[in-house]
Design an enzyme around this catalytic site. Structure first.
Site, short mmCIF file in Angstrom:
data_model
loop_
_atom_site.label_atom_id
_atom_site.label_comp_id
_atom_site.label_asym_id
_atom_site.label_seq_id
_atom_site.Cartn_x
_atom_site.Cartn_y
_atom_site.Cartn_z
N GLU A 159 0.82 -1.21 0.00
CA GLU A 159 0.00 0.00 0.00
C GLU A 159 0.85 1.26 0.00
OE1 GLU A 159 -2.86 -0.19 3.15
OE2 GLU A 159 -3.96 -1.87 2.25
N HIS A 192 -10.22 1.63 0.24
CA HIS A 192 -10.65 0.78 1.35
C HIS A 192 -12.17 0.58 1.39
CE1 HIS A 192 -6.54 1.34 2.66
NE2 HIS A 192 -6.73 0.42 3.59
#
Length: 311
Positions: A159, A192
């Site tokens: 990420e 997310h």
């Protein structure tokens, strides 16, 4: 579309259409990352070891290919950085030791309250904890646990590589580093939202509860993303954001309500407040670019001189 820069990070002239190209590349990269999680068809929940292993494969492939997005963006726009592609992405040796220690120390200061609370509630002594931490068997168990490996290693590394190291060099040239810090986390926060799909699919809560949880998670991850973006721009290193991400994944969101009900709540809450105050005091000193080599590579892409890029 050829760009020239000076060594102070303030002489970059962005070509026409750069911002559109940058935002499009970031959007495609975010979609590729999230999409890689769903190339595998399965009726199992996301925490099942088999699902985690499959997602490791696809996410690591996308992460390995993510520098190609930056290279393609650079070739398409005609941007000619004074640093190498790896350096722009925070992979370099200059200032590496401070980049490993100082951002993580700063993040631990912010979590002073939760750390004190954890120490108070931990049944182990300091020496017991040290023996466990130095025991190779403990780490073998950790690395054999798919959830631990995902939360502490793979997710922080991939990420931060995709959403910070690759996106910030593309966003900084079309805006100030300050703007990029608050723009980059939007891609991270939206990415997310895919958890909503799985929560709805497995009916893990009411629809309203799931969406409220998603909004909270978006807000939290956006704020956290802005923080690690700040660290990346100030230090010019990837390792700091990765370690801070791993640490925050381990700690979780501070349980302030539990702290208020703690037997020693006055001490714990005082540590919470002290941690925030010390964090704000040390935020700029501990991320001073002078520790990491001036100017940091990503700052050389800034269209104008910026206070974030100087000591």
């Amino acid at each position: 579309m050829v760009d020239e820069m000076n060594d102070g990070g303030g002489g970059f002239a962005p070509p026409d259409g750069l911002c559109w190209a940058s935002v499009l590349c970031c959007l495609l990269l975010a979609c590729a990352y999230v999409g890689s999680l769903y190339v595998w068809r399965s009726d199992l929940p996301r925490d099942h070891p088999a699902v985690i292993k499959r997602r490791f494969t696809s996410v690591l492939v996308v992460s390995a290919l993510s520098p190609l997005f930056v290279w393609t963006w650079k070739e398409f726009t005609g941007v000619k950085p004074s640093s190498s592609l790896l350096a722009l992405m925070g992979i370099r040796f200059e200032g590496l030791i401070p980049a490993i220690i100082l951002p993580l120390l700063l993040t631990m200061v912010l979590f002073l309250g939760p750390l004190i609370q954890l120490a108070m509630d931990c049944p182990w002594s300091f020496m017991d904890g040290l023996r466990v931490a130095l025991d190779p068997c403990f780490w073998m168990l950790c690395f054999s646990d798919m959830r631990w490996l995902r939360n502490q290693v793979v997710a922080p590394l991939t990420e931060e590589l995709v959403f910070r190291a690759c996106m910030l060099p593309m966003l900084v040239p079309c805006a100030s580093p300050s703007t990029a810090i608050f723009t980059c986390p939007l891609f991270f926060g939206v990415a997310h939202f895919h958890h909503v799909i799985e929560l709805l699919r497995f009916r893990q809560g009411t629809v309203s509860g799931i969406f409220l949880s998603a909004v909270f998670q978006f807000s939290y991850t956006a704020v956290f993303g802005a923080y690690t973006a700040f660290i990346f721009i100030r230090t010019g290193h990837l390792v700091g954001p990765v370690l801070c991400h791993s640490f925050c994944n381990y700690m979780g969101f501070p349980a302030v309500s539990a702290a208020a009900e703690h037997p020693h709540h006055a001490t714990v809450l005082a540590c919470y407040l002290l941690g925030v105050v010390l964090f704000l005091l040390f935020l700029f000193p501990l991320t001073d670019p002078a520790y990491y080599g001036l100017p940091t590579p990503v700052c050389t892409l800034a269209p104008a001189a910026n206070s974030l890029c100087v000591s």
